[in-house]
Design a protein around this motif. Structure first.
Motif, mmCIF file in Angstrom:
data_model
loop_
_atom_site.group_PDB
_atom_site.id
_atom_site.type_symbol
_atom_site.label_atom_id
_atom_site.label_comp_id
_atom_site.label_asym_id
_atom_site.label_seq_id
_atom_site.Cartn_x
_atom_site.Cartn_y
_atom_site.Cartn_z
ATOM 1 N N LEU A 109 -2.030 -5.071 1.767
ATOM 2 C CA LEU A 109 -1.301 -4.592 0.273
ATOM 3 C C LEU A 109 -2.224 -5.308 -0.680
ATOM 4 C CD1 LEU A 109 2.272 -5.610 1.672
ATOM 5 C CD2 LEU A 109 1.311 -3.388 1.240
ATOM 6 N N HIS A 111 -5.126 -5.480 -2.975
ATOM 7 C CA HIS A 111 -6.103 -4.804 -3.219
ATOM 8 C C HIS A 111 -7.093 -5.714 -4.208
ATOM 9 C CE1 HIS A 111 -4.450 -0.455 -2.660
ATOM 10 N NE2 HIS A 111 -3.935 -1.462 -1.514
ATOM 11 N N ALA A 113 -6.107 -7.149 -6.882
ATOM 12 C CA ALA A 113 -5.819 -6.792 -8.296
ATOM 13 C C ALA A 113 -4.810 -7.572 -8.632
ATOM 14 C CB ALA A 113 -5.585 -5.301 -8.545
ATOM 15 N N TRP A 114 -4.076 -8.423 -7.967
ATOM 16 C CA TRP A 114 -2.841 -9.146 -8.502
ATOM 17 C C TRP A 114 -3.363 -10.439 -9.048
ATOM 18 C CZ3 TRP A 114 -0.770 -9.314 -2.794
ATOM 19 C CH2 TRP A 114 -0.210 -8.192 -2.488
ATOM 20 N N PRO A 151 -6.337 7.697 -4.710
ATOM 21 C CA PRO A 151 -4.863 7.435 -4.634
ATOM 22 C C PRO A 151 -3.969 8.610 -5.278
ATOM 23 C CG PRO A 151 -5.753 5.810 -5.954
ATOM 24 C CD PRO A 151 -6.933 6.693 -5.548
ATOM 25 N N GLU A 158 3.645 10.904 -4.009
ATOM 26 C CA GLU A 158 3.120 9.269 -4.094
ATOM 27 C C GLU A 158 1.780 8.907 -3.882
ATOM 28 O OE1 GLU A 158 6.532 6.498 -2.836
ATOM 29 O OE2 GLU A 158 6.791 8.250 -1.111
ATOM 30 N N PRO A 159 1.226 7.999 -4.746
ATOM 31 C CA PRO A 159 -0.218 7.416 -4.382
ATOM 32 C C PRO A 159 -0.779 6.843 -2.830
ATOM 33 C CG PRO A 159 0.758 6.122 -5.990
ATOM 34 C CD PRO A 159 1.689 6.990 -5.304
ATOM 35 N N GLY A 179 -0.572 0.906 0.108
ATOM 36 C CA GLY A 179 -0.351 -0.373 -0.918
ATOM 37 C C GLY A 179 -0.548 -0.136 -2.217
ATOM 38 N N TYR A 180 -0.783 0.913 -2.791
ATOM 39 C CA TYR A 180 -1.080 1.139 -4.169
ATOM 40 C C TYR A 180 0.410 0.917 -4.721
ATOM 41 C CZ TYR A 180 -5.673 2.969 -3.087
ATOM 42 O OH TYR A 180 -6.982 3.038 -2.836
ATOM 43 N N VAL A 181 1.541 1.243 -4.359
ATOM 44 C CA VAL A 181 2.942 1.315 -5.173
ATOM 45 C C VAL A 181 3.451 -0.257 -4.523
ATOM 46 C CG1 VAL A 181 3.015 3.493 -5.691
ATOM 47 C CG2 VAL A 181 3.775 2.686 -3.577
ATOM 48 N N HIS A 182 2.754 -1.123 -4.294
ATOM 49 C CA HIS A 182 3.286 -2.356 -4.117
ATOM 50 C C HIS A 182 3.961 -2.845 -5.312
ATOM 51 C CE1 HIS A 182 4.090 -6.065 -2.026
ATOM 52 N NE2 HIS A 182 3.683 -7.048 -3.133
ATOM 53 N N LYS A 183 5.148 -3.170 -5.436
ATOM 54 C CA LYS A 183 6.168 -3.542 -6.515
ATOM 55 C C LYS A 183 6.351 -5.079 -6.189
ATOM 56 C CE LYS A 183 8.239 0.421 -5.995
ATOM 57 N NZ LYS A 183 7.280 1.247 -5.448
ATOM 58 N N GLY A 184 6.278 -5.931 -4.981
ATOM 59 C CA GLY A 184 6.681 -6.921 -4.842
ATOM 60 C C GLY A 184 8.133 -7.209 -4.822
ATOM 61 N N SER A 496 6.038 4.122 -0.891
ATOM 62 C CA SER A 496 6.884 3.200 -1.758
ATOM 63 C C SER A 496 7.720 2.441 -0.635
ATOM 64 C CB SER A 496 7.837 3.709 -2.980
ATOM 65 O OG SER A 496 8.456 2.576 -3.489
ATOM 66 N N ASP B 51 1.932 9.336 -10.486
ATOM 67 C CA ASP B 51 2.919 8.117 -9.927
ATOM 68 C C ASP B 51 2.156 6.872 -10.040
ATOM 69 O OD1 ASP B 51 4.164 6.074 -8.321
ATOM 70 O OD2 ASP B 51 4.752 7.778 -6.708
ATOM 71 N N SER B 132 7.558 -8.766 -11.976
ATOM 72 C CA SER B 132 6.896 -8.835 -10.729
ATOM 73 C C SER B 132 5.475 -9.019 -10.791
ATOM 74 C CB SER B 132 7.059 -7.633 -9.742
ATOM 75 O OG SER B 132 6.182 -7.668 -8.639
ATOM 76 N N TYR B 133 5.046 -9.916 -10.008
ATOM 77 C CA TYR B 133 3.483 -10.309 -9.830
ATOM 78 C C TYR B 133 2.754 -9.107 -9.685
ATOM 79 C CZ TYR B 133 4.001 -9.742 -4.878
ATOM 80 O OH TYR B 133 4.510 -9.220 -3.550
#
Lengths: 500, 182
Positions: A109, A111, A113-114, A151, A158-159, A179-184, A496, B51, B132-133
């Motif tokens: 998840l 990538h 980028a977080w 993606p 969805e990506p 994991g591209y749409v991981h929103k936490g 998602s 998206d 969110s992070y």
């Protein structure tokens, strides 16, 4: 076509104290090895800053095992049971726990980028160093070429990234990167009041908003020992079946569209639209979002709308059957779907793949029957199971389920009890936990929740797609690239719901 | 199949119709859209959907614009597979960090003049995922947005109305430039 007798084992999916057990590493490993030998099914695997939980189902029923994590390490389940690998890669990214022996330690998840690493750990880490590219598994052989997709996809979907390796037109390997749409979402739920957590859970996967809200409500009610009013119980099932029909109609049309049968696609689009418009009129939202809440349902169904829903079901049934007849009678269409995208019964069983993916390959499981949560314990349920494991079988499971859902909706509307639709929530003393499992259109949605009063301490929703995505990679193997859209739509996995 | 085809000869179209019915917003929008899009872009407006972190709810409703009830294409609007063919980017989701680069690249790949429409509460403000992070925030935090269409998800008819508002503003600018039409 196999059907299990109605007296099948019914295990209560809600773990009371006896169903939840703190275990040591030895027992944890023994259970993982038993899964690896096929003596049970992995339901979910998730973590907390100081422990990991494994939900599994075997002859003894559904159980939850908890292992304390020492020094941020624990024995890998994926090393012993492959379906756990991606779940453990996610745990590693989110919590920083090291699953010892995990065969694939690439991030999943995260990538890179977080703004931080291990966002759910007790002590968050510094952001990962820019990792550059993601290393796909090596593919060797003559005359191979790669096709990277995503993606951002060509359609309105969805990506995610698909890396095809093809020999001419034939796909020899597909590897997905998600994991591209991981929103936490799990992080956002921590410390949230139940009402806010319910809103978040309804936005885990838009097409299954009812199923998620339903499973979450059952988990919370289980934790708080709360029984929702009978009318709410029936209205929930009504919404769940409407959601199932709307999605299956969309998939039926989309699969046929990819095999150039635009006619069926157009008619399915009209039927789906009528279902959504009816849901809007009946419940105030086309997708019925935020309509199921812990304690019951948000709003009651009027008598007039109930009659209208009945009329809708009566009008859809004959038109739907006509479309099925076209499908059955179109050799050029069947030529595309029959024997395309095969998944073996053995793999489906090993991954405990739910929904139409499992039932098209002989896995006779439906949470509505297996866990017989009300009102399904009173409605009776025919679960269609096919053996072929191809695109056609996955489509036929859906077609039979639409018929069954139409029947269920009639029964629900006939048997709809009167009375209240919502019970007040009262927080309990100390921490309470519960789980809910609900059969969404795509498969079994599992939700674990732990509450302190009316605040969510920890919540983990597990989408059925976790155990379906890996099988898509197998299904597309040896098919031509042009048949990938058919295979993919016949799975219709959630991005998602998986990425969270 | 024969009976189905026969029925289509004698039945009314399912496409929302009947100009005399004021509830029939789509038909009204069809006229407005046709006129405006012709002036601005020679009767066609091509849309690319992205998206960028959505729950898929907005995608379902955007998808519905293609069904026979809304039938977007009769209005001269069309979804394209490639951003290189697009005039409009329809973006959903609370842009996740993992999708940020892909969104930026899609935007760069779209030729000028281009418009960006943020669809859904998440795209407008971050929605329930704000803070969110894993999320950057609203679409406007990543690329310039010309129009916001709220809703969770917005109904298809609301998305259509939003596209009309965009065309209105574009027409006022005579298609020469583009301005924010919030």
């Amino acid at each position: 076509m196999a059907q299990r007798p109605r007296t099948a084992r019914r295990s209560d999916p809600r773990p009371r104290a006896r169903r939840r057990r703190a275990v040591d590493a030895k027992t944890w490993i023994a259970n993982a090895e038993a899964l690896g030998r096929g003596e049970g099914e992995l339901v979910a695997l998730f973590a907390e800053p100081d422990r990991v939980h494994m939900a599994l189902r075997d002859v003894a029923g559904t159980r939850l095992l908890t292992l304390a994590v020492a020094d941020r390490r624990y024995p890998s389940v994926g090393a012993r049971h492959a379906p756990a690998i991606r779940l453990e890669r996610a745990i590693r990214d989110l919590f920083g726990h090291e699953p010892e022996g995990l065969p694939d330690t690439r991030p999943w998840l995260d990538h890179g980028a977080w703004p931080l690493a291990h966002p759910l750990a007790a002590k968050r880490g510094l952001p990962a160093k820019s990792r550059g590219g993601y290393e796909f598994l090596p593919v060797e052989g003559e005359g191979l070429h790669q096709i990277p997709v995503g993606p951002v996809h060509a359609g309105i979907i969805e990506p995610g990234h698909f890396r095809f390796t093809a020999n001419g037109e034939t796909v020899v390997r597909l590897e997905a990167r998600l994991g591209y749409v991981h929103k936490g979402i799990e992080w956002l739920m921590q410390g949230a009041p139940i009402a806010r957590a319910a809103m978040l859970i309804g936005r885990v996967s838009g097409d299954s908003t009812v199923a998620y809200a339903y499973a979450f409500a059952r988990a919370v009610e289980s934790a708080l020992r709360l029984t929702p009013p009978p009318r709410a119980v029936y209205l929930r099932a009504l919404m769940a079946e409407l959601e199932r029909i709307a999605n299956h109609l969309g998939d039926f049309g989309a699969i046929c569209n990819d095999a150039t049968y635009v006619l069926i696609h157009a008619h399915c689009g009209v039927l789906r639209e009528q279902v959504l418009a009816a849901c809007d009129a009946a419940f105030g939202h086309r997708l019925m979002r935020d309509c199921i809440v812990p304690g019951g349902v948000a709003a009651d169904l009027s008598a007039a709308e109930a009659r209208r829903l009945k009329a809708l079901v009566d009008s859809i049934a004959p038109r739907f059957r006509e479309l099925v007849a076209i499908y059955d009678d179109a050799p050029s269409l069947l030529d595309r779907t029959v024997t395309t995208g095969l998944v073996s019964a053995e793999l489906v069983r090993r991954f405990a793949a739910g929904g139409y993916v499992g039932r098209a390959s002989g896995r006779d499981f439906d949470a509505r029957r297996e866990h017989a949560y009300p009102p399904y314990d009173k409605l009776g349920l025919e679960v269609p199971v096919f053996e072929a494991g191809d695109v056609d079988a996955r489509l036929r499971v859906r077609l039979r389920e639409i018929e069954e859902s139409l029947r269920l909706i009639r029964r629900i509307l006939d048997a709809l009890p009167r009375g209240e639709v919502r019970a007040a929530l009262r927080g309990a003393k100390g921490e309470r936990e519960g789980v809910g499992m609900v059969e969404g259109f795509r498969g079994d949605v599992f939700v674990y929740v732990r509450l302190s009063g009316t605040t969510v301490v920890r919540c983990h929703p597990r989408d059925p797609s976790w155990f379906q995505w890996p099988l898509l990679e197998v299904a597309v193997k040896d098919n031509i690239v042009a048949d990938f859209p058919l295979c993919n739509k016949s799975f219709n996995c959630s991005y998602s719901g998986h990425d969270l | 199949m024969r009976s189905l085809l026969f029925k289509s000869l004698v039945k009314d179209p399912v496409t929302i119709a009947g100009p005399e019915a004021e509830a029939n917003a789509t038909q009204e929008l069809a006229r407005t859209l046709e006129d405006l899009s012709r002036r601005v872009l020679g009767r066609s407006l091509v849309i690319r959907e992205v998206d960028a972190g959505s729950c898929n709810g907005c995608e379902l409703e955007i998808h519905a614009l293609n069904n026979p009830v809304y039938d977007l294409e009769r209005l001269g609007l069309k979804f394209a597979a490639s951003p290189r063919h697009a005039d409009v980017l329809l973006v959903t989701g609370p842009v996740t960090h993992n999708m940020r680069v892909a969104l930026e690249r899609t935007w760069k790949a779209t030729p000028d003049p281009k418009w960006v429409v943020a669809v859904g509460d998440c795209a407008c403000s971050g929605g329930v995922f704000a803070g969110s992070y894993a999320c950057v925030g609203p679409v406007s935090a990543v690329i310039p947005v010309d129009l916001h269409i709220a809703g969770c998800p917005p109904r298809p008819i609301e998305i259509l109305k939003g596209l009309v508002a965009l065309l209105d503003a574009a027409a006022r600018n005579n298609g020469a430039g583009k301005g924010a039409v919030r």
